[in-house]
Design a protein around this motif. Structure first.
Motif, mmCIF file in Angstrom:
data_model
loop_
_atom_site.group_PDB
_atom_site.id
_atom_site.type_symbol
_atom_site.label_atom_id
_atom_site.label_comp_id
_atom_site.label_asym_id
_atom_site.label_seq_id
_atom_site.Cartn_x
_atom_site.Cartn_y
_atom_site.Cartn_z
ATOM 1 N N LEU A 1 -7.673 51.933 17.265
ATOM 2 C CA LEU A 1 -8.609 50.869 17.607
ATOM 3 C C LEU A 1 -10.043 51.242 17.257
ATOM 4 O O LEU A 1 -10.860 50.375 16.942
ATOM 5 N N LYS A 2 -10.337 52.530 17.280
ATOM 6 C CA LYS A 2 -11.683 52.972 16.925
ATOM 7 C C LYS A 2 -11.944 52.840 15.426
ATOM 8 O O LYS A 2 -13.092 52.790 14.994
ATOM 9 N N GLU A 3 -10.868 52.759 14.629
ATOM 10 C CA GLU A 3 -11.006 52.623 13.179
ATOM 11 C C GLU A 3 -11.225 51.176 12.748
ATOM 12 O O GLU A 3 -11.358 50.893 11.573
ATOM 13 N N ARG A 4 -11.279 50.281 13.685
ATOM 14 C CA ARG A 4 -11.298 48.854 13.387
ATOM 15 C C ARG A 4 -12.555 48.434 12.631
ATOM 16 O O ARG A 4 -13.580 49.120 12.634
ATOM 17 N N ASP A 5 -12.443 47.242 11.984
ATOM 18 C CA ASP A 5 -13.642 46.582 11.490
ATOM 19 C C ASP A 5 -13.875 45.358 12.383
ATOM 20 O O ASP A 5 -13.613 45.421 13.576
ATOM 21 N N ASP A 6 -14.338 44.250 11.840
ATOM 22 C CA ASP A 6 -14.675 43.094 12.677
ATOM 23 C C ASP A 6 -13.584 42.031 12.722
ATOM 24 O O ASP A 6 -13.820 40.933 13.225
ATOM 25 N N ARG A 7 -12.387 42.333 12.206
ATOM 26 C CA ARG A 7 -11.337 41.321 12.112
ATOM 27 C C ARG A 7 -10.133 41.726 12.957
ATOM 28 O O ARG A 7 -9.672 42.856 12.882
ATOM 29 N N MET B 1 -4.026 63.366 21.708
ATOM 30 C CA MET B 1 -3.649 61.956 21.853
ATOM 31 C C MET B 1 -3.425 61.639 23.326
ATOM 32 O O MET B 1 -2.801 62.402 24.049
ATOM 33 N N SER B 2 -3.883 60.492 23.759
ATOM 34 C CA SER B 2 -3.737 60.112 25.159
ATOM 35 C C SER B 2 -2.274 59.970 25.534
ATOM 36 O O SER B 2 -1.433 59.595 24.725
ATOM 37 N N GLU B 3 -1.950 60.222 26.776
ATOM 38 C CA GLU B 3 -0.576 60.080 27.235
ATOM 39 C C GLU B 3 -0.126 58.624 27.241
ATOM 40 O O GLU B 3 1.057 58.345 27.366
ATOM 41 N N ASN B 4 -1.060 57.702 27.107
ATOM 42 C CA ASN B 4 -0.682 56.290 27.086
ATOM 43 C C ASN B 4 -0.083 55.858 25.762
ATOM 44 O O ASN B 4 0.433 54.763 25.636
ATOM 45 N N PHE B 5 -0.152 56.721 24.770
ATOM 46 C CA PHE B 5 0.307 56.329 23.446
ATOM 47 C C PHE B 5 1.570 57.071 23.065
ATOM 48 O O PHE B 5 1.702 58.268 23.282
ATOM 49 N N GLU B 6 2.497 56.326 22.469
ATOM 50 C CA GLU B 6 3.646 56.959 21.850
ATOM 51 C C GLU B 6 3.215 57.431 20.462
ATOM 52 O O GLU B 6 2.081 57.240 20.039
ATOM 53 N N ASN B 7 4.148 58.023 19.716
ATOM 54 C CA ASN B 7 3.793 58.558 18.416
ATOM 55 C C ASN B 7 3.338 57.452 17.479
ATOM 56 O O ASN B 7 3.946 56.386 17.406
ATOM 57 N N LYS B 8 2.293 57.754 16.744
ATOM 58 C CA LYS B 8 1.785 56.816 15.742
ATOM 59 C C LYS B 8 2.617 56.976 14.484
ATOM 60 O O LYS B 8 2.943 58.076 14.064
ATOM 61 N N ARG C 1 -8.816 47.310 27.626
ATOM 62 C CA ARG C 1 -10.121 47.973 27.688
ATOM 63 C C ARG C 1 -9.950 49.493 27.619
ATOM 64 O O ARG C 1 -10.700 50.193 26.935
ATOM 65 N N THR C 2 -8.976 50.002 28.350
ATOM 66 C CA THR C 2 -8.710 51.441 28.317
ATOM 67 C C THR C 2 -8.266 51.878 26.936
ATOM 68 O O THR C 2 -8.687 52.925 26.429
ATOM 69 N N ALA C 3 -7.431 51.068 26.303
ATOM 70 C CA ALA C 3 -6.940 51.412 24.970
ATOM 71 C C ALA C 3 -8.080 51.503 23.963
ATOM 72 O O ALA C 3 -8.075 52.371 23.082
ATOM 73 N N PHE C 4 -9.073 50.654 24.087
ATOM 74 C CA PHE C 4 -10.209 50.711 23.171
ATOM 75 C C PHE C 4 -10.982 52.025 23.318
ATOM 76 O O PHE C 4 -11.573 52.514 22.357
ATOM 77 N N THR D 1 1.575 52.471 26.049
ATOM 78 C CA THR D 1 2.282 52.483 27.321
ATOM 79 C C THR D 1 1.395 51.847 28.388
ATOM 80 O O THR D 1 0.381 52.418 28.792
ATOM 81 N N VAL D 2 1.788 50.668 28.820
ATOM 82 C CA VAL D 2 0.985 49.886 29.758
ATOM 83 C C VAL D 2 1.103 50.459 31.163
ATOM 84 O O VAL D 2 2.206 50.785 31.628
#
Length: 277
Positions: A70-76, A1-8, A61-64, A49-50
């Motif tokens: 975000l990679k699990e997203r659909d079109d909504r 997991m990226s260091e930019n993210f806290e626990n999911k 953009r980085t988060a995507f 974490t911004v």
């Protein structure tokens, strides 16, 4: 997991069968988080974490690129933003819709936001239209990744929920305050419309106390009979509540778990109230 993210965080069932979930992207002042009800009935919430010194659009953009959620997203997607709001009576907006200049109205009310795109969302239950700004680059990033994008101010679900709640919990006049993002939104309702709505900077709890008591006095509310309801996050909520009770008899702090009938999102620690509802 990226260091930019806290626990999911995952929670319990929330999505009805056959209902396609919509990813929520919440963008505050230097904060960002994602919320997704999933088809299997679970809920995922992910604070981001911004990076300071980088625009929110660049952070997104980085988060995507980095976020599995975000990679699990659909079109909504739903983009929910913290932004000052101008409330316009719905009749006035509809009567002058063709010639209604949102930019002039908004930029005259809030300076320094001339480069934002203005959004107008109708609040039918409250006979008002919420006009607010959204960063154009941020909006473009979201639209680049989703075919179906809705945009709202974070206060829209809060207003709607507490308006309907106010009609079910007695006849006393009520003043509501939502503490979030080092700000306090104070509002009240009367006869299916806003009686008062305003936002104040409240980096310190003393500021919140001042604005609440000033608004209470301005509206001519009774210290004995009328009610003040607090909701949201503040590390000094207990201090603020105690101070308010020394002036007002009926001060209540809304517990999201009880208020939302133990809805799965209400059980997730750290989630913003406006995302829960």
């Amino acid at each position: 997991m990226s260091e930019n993210f806290e626990n999911k965080v995952s929670s319990q069932r929330v999505v009805r069968r056959g209902v396609v979930p919509r990813l929520t992207i919440r963008v505050g002042y230097g904060t960002m988080s994602f919320f997704l009800p999933k088809q299997d009935g679970t809920v995922e919430y992910q604070p981001y974490t911004v990076k300071s010194g980088v625009s929110m659009a660049a952070n997104l953009r980085t988060a995507f690129r980095e976020s599995d959620l975000l990679k699990e997203r659909d079109d909504r997607a739903l983009l929910s933003v913290v932004s000052p709001v101008v409330l316009v009576p719905v009749d006035e907006y509809m009567d002058h819709q063709d010639g209604f200049d949102l930019d002039t109205l908004y930029n005259h009310t809030f300076t320094g936001r001339e480069h934002e795109e203005k959004i107008a969302n109708v609040l039918p239950d409250l006979n008002a239209v919420a006009v607010f700004g959204v960063n154009k680059d941020l909006k473009l990033v979201v639209e680049d990744h989703f075919a179906d994008v809705r945009i709202q101010n974070i206060m829209q679900p809060v207003w709607s929920h507490l308006y309907h709640r106010s009609m079910l919990v007695g006849q006393r006049r009520k003043l509501y305050a939502y503490l979030h993002d080092s700000r306090i939104d104070i509002f009240s309702f009367q006869q299916h419309r806003f009686r008062f709505a305003n936002t104040f900077d409240a980096l310190h709890s003393h500021d919140a106390l001042y604005y609440l008591l000033f608004t209470w006095k301005q509206l001519g509310l009774s210290n004995e009979d009328d009610e003040l309801h607090l909701v949201g996050k503040s590390e000094h909520m207990e201090w603020l509540t105690t101070k308010l009770k020394s002036y007002l008899r009926r001060v209540y702090t809304l517990n999201p778990v009880a208020d939302l009938n133990r809805a799965p999102a209400s059980m997730i620690e750290g989630m913003e109230y406006d995302m829960m509802i």
